[in-house]
Design a protein around this motif. Structure first.
Motif, short mmCIF file in Angstrom:
data_model
loop_
_atom_site.label_atom_id
_atom_site.label_comp_id
_atom_site.label_asym_id
_atom_site.label_seq_id
_atom_site.Cartn_x
_atom_site.Cartn_y
_atom_site.Cartn_z
N GLN A 264 9.93 13.73 -5.23
CA GLN A 264 9.17 13.14 -6.29
C GLN A 264 7.06 12.63 -5.68
OE1 GLN A 264 11.37 10.73 -7.47
NE2 GLN A 264 11.81 11.77 -9.82
N VAL A 265 6.24 12.76 -5.78
CA VAL A 265 4.79 11.77 -4.96
C VAL A 265 5.34 9.97 -5.51
CG1 VAL A 265 2.68 11.07 -5.69
CG2 VAL A 265 3.46 13.88 -5.34
N VAL A 266 4.92 9.19 -4.65
CA VAL A 266 5.50 8.13 -5.32
C VAL A 266 3.79 7.44 -5.36
CG1 VAL A 266 5.75 5.52 -4.35
CG2 VAL A 266 7.41 7.29 -3.00
N TYR A 267 4.11 7.00 -7.16
CA TYR A 267 2.94 6.30 -7.84
C TYR A 267 3.23 4.90 -7.98
CZ TYR A 267 2.29 11.54 -9.34
OH TYR A 267 2.60 12.54 -9.19
N GLY A 268 4.59 4.31 -7.26
CA GLY A 268 3.80 2.87 -7.70
C GLY A 268 4.67 3.01 -9.38
N HIS A 269 5.07 1.14 -8.95
CA HIS A 269 5.62 0.58 -10.83
C HIS A 269 3.47 0.80 -11.77
CE1 HIS A 269 2.85 -2.81 -9.83
NE2 HIS A 269 3.33 -3.19 -11.21
N ASP A 270 2.50 1.12 -11.13
CA ASP A 270 1.44 1.19 -11.69
C ASP A 270 0.61 2.07 -11.91
OD1 ASP A 270 0.71 0.64 -9.37
OD2 ASP A 270 -0.74 -1.28 -9.66
N VAL B 48 2.06 10.22 -0.84
CA VAL B 48 3.79 9.88 -0.47
C VAL B 48 4.28 10.63 -0.91
CG1 VAL B 48 5.64 8.02 0.43
CG2 VAL B 48 3.10 7.98 0.79
N SER C 36 4.88 1.71 -1.51
CA SER C 36 4.99 1.87 -2.92
C SER C 36 4.42 1.25 -4.07
CB SER C 36 6.30 1.87 -3.08
OG SER C 36 6.56 0.57 -2.23
N SER C 37 3.85 0.30 -4.04
CA SER C 37 3.12 -0.11 -5.30
C SER C 37 4.22 -0.70 -5.91
CB SER C 37 2.21 0.00 -5.75
OG SER C 37 1.27 -0.53 -7.06
N ASN D 104 -0.59 2.94 -8.27
CA ASN D 104 -1.20 2.87 -7.26
C ASN D 104 -0.95 3.22 -5.73
OD1 ASN D 104 -3.85 2.50 -8.49
ND2 ASN D 104 -2.62 0.16 -9.50
N ALA D 105 0.57 2.98 -5.82
CA ALA D 105 1.32 3.67 -4.56
C ALA D 105 -0.15 4.67 -3.32
CB ALA D 105 2.27 3.88 -4.46
N GLY D 106 0.19 4.69 -1.79
CA GLY D 106 -0.14 5.65 -1.68
C GLY D 106 -1.06 5.02 -1.03
N THR E 210 0.70 -1.12 0.05
CA THR E 210 -0.11 -0.07 0.34
C THR E 210 0.77 1.65 0.23
OG1 THR E 210 -0.33 0.09 2.94
CG2 THR E 210 -1.85 -1.05 1.51
#
Lengths: 338, 338
Positions: free
Chosen positions: B152-158, B147, A257-258, B160-162, A255
């Protein structure tokens, strides 16, 4: 001419392993010294320096080193210091980067903790090659982690990020952890945690187990592994218990950092599916629906002996810190920043 | 000549607020349309377009817009789509960035979810100005998070992070959450969660409370706030309970990214110390020792009406996506990438 090699150092409580590494991740040559036999940090640095120089001379690489990367317990990327490392004897704060850079005539040095170094190693040379978002989990005596976001290790504002072994997995009546709190992931899912679970299970339960033939206080995770491999039911349940807790905690990490993948590393991963099967089951079941079926759980493919050195070496290429003697700058000829 | 303004849009289930924003974060002018009255997404886009054009004309800003940034529920930074937004009526996948860019003749559009937009707003114009590592927590109907790591905003690999509102805070017998699982932070520490706690407390306990004068199923977090402010003991305990759970969860979040600060935002923050005091106490107590006393907990200082628009607008400056009609490229004159 740009220098073709870096030195990677993996400082453990027992041994310090170091190697000369080229840009493609080949360990050209490596050696080690004993960490613990040096009660004074200065003596340790001197010994390490001499051993490295010997290795460099033997490989005709004395003038070919761009930087030194070091993975060490509790080493801080920003300050270059080792802070409150329980298994090192040199006091609360050890000026690691400064001392090593000074010993090597001002060569750039980068340091970070061992789990972050492992994450760098996986990203540069291992299972996470080409990944920009993943989480490294090291399962050894403790549980360490290195988080990579957008292709960068997350150090946090003070260098202390990535302490996922200290997520609280049990809020009430949790096990005491080395960090001074209770209920941390590390108290359950490290090698030590597995041994603690074995002792708890054997005390609470009455069903037969081969583990009952051992001195209860001497049981190790290896004993539990051996028993489980010979079909011992209670030993298998210890791995089920461990895997479930770790899988649930990893679903929580998602949840944040995906990540594209988790990379697992360290002694406990040798238990293979005994740990991984319950772990993966609990992980998928616990994930938010949007993440299900999308995140890989991989075991490091790097040789354990190489991985730590390679990971640390990755830090050597971009190392910025270098010691400068402000009194006699002329004495610092080897500064090669940039 | 570089264009001096961007448009920020905050799409909520009820209203869509939008504003013209300059580089210093001043909202030059703003307006809104109803979101919900449009059962077809195409009609919504058309209405929104017309309303924005009116606002631009009224402010002589038609040719001065560099990009459009949109914060919307479940909007994905990478794909530009809204995915499975429970409180929007337009189906599972809505091509938000594409449709808006097309409606505005190919202008660059950037989208993200509302909590990430809020984080961008705080970083660019608000309490997190100058911070590179912080965590935004939005406490509204749900619990959202954005986050920020290394600026940088953490978006994650797809993308959907945060989703920190869906950290599991109660592993057994947890409350059912909208995400389909049980025990999520959001089920306890949102405005809705506070109301649920009130209902639970009133059912389980027998001590007197002003809240007992209300229809139990209609109680809102505002009712609990009002009661607590007039000294109601049970209402105060509801905030203690809420603050403790949130503080403990935030201490867990710290192990991930070691942020400099948390920024709290949203309706529930209006409860002030009723929530913040127990929250801060539980937070400090639950932190790993290495983090204690170092991490700020701040409440957003942006006007709620402006904050969402400002946050979304921050995305407009660097928006990359723009609609291109591949059949008739000559019809797309307003492409202003870069």
């Amino acid at each position: 001419m740009s220098k073709p090699y870096v030195i990677g150092m993996d400082m453990g409580g027992t041994n310090t392993v170091f190697g000369i590494v080229d840009a493609r991740g080949h360990v050209i040559a490596s050696d080690s010294i004993k960490t613990m036999k040096h009660s004074k940090f200065e003596d340790y640095v001197e010994d390490l320096h001499d051993a490295v120089i010997r290795l460099l001379k033997a490989n005709d690489a004395e003038d070919k080193i761009k930087g030194i990367g070091i993975g060490a317990p509790n080493a801080n990327y920003y300050t270059g210091e080792i802070v409150n490392a329980a298994n090192l004897p040199w006091g609360d704060i050890v000026p690691l980067a400064e001392s090593i850079s000074k010993a090597f005539d001002g060569i750039p040095v980068g340091v970070t903790n061992d789990a972050n170094a492992a994450a760098l190693g996986e990203m540069t040379y291992g299972a996470a090659k080409g990944m920009k978002d993943f989480i490294m989990i090291t399962l050894g005596t403790g549980v360490g982690s290195g988080v990579v976001v957008n292709g960068q290790v997350v150090y946090g504002h003070d260098g202390n990020a990535g302490e996922l072994g200290h997520l609280i997995v049990k809020r009430t009546n949790g096990r005491v952890c080395g960090c001074g709190r209770t209920g941390c992931l590390e108290a359950y899912c490290s090698a030590t945690g597995v041994a603690r679970t074995a002792r708890e299970f054997l005390e609470i339960r009455t069903d037969p187990s081969d583990l009952r033939n051992l001195q209860i206080e001497d049981i190790t995770s290896k004993d539990v592994y051996d028993a489980a491999m010979s079909g011992d039911k209670l030993a298998k349940e210890i791995f089920d218990f461990t895997g479930k807790i770790l899988g649930e905690a990893m679903a929580d990490m998602v949840t944040f950092s995906s990540p594209q993948a988790f990379i697992l590393f360290g002694g406990l991963t040798k238990s293979g599916d005994l740990l991984l099967k319950p772990l993966k089951e609990a992980f998928e079941k616990s994930l938010m629906p949007v993440f299900r079926g999308k995140i890989k759980i991989l075991v490091s493919e790097l040789k354990e002996s190489d991985a730590a050195v390679l990971g640390a070496s990755a830090l050597g290429w971009e190392a910025k810190y270098h010691y400068q003697d402000t009194v006699k700058p002329a004495d610092v000829p080897l500064v090669t920043e940039g």
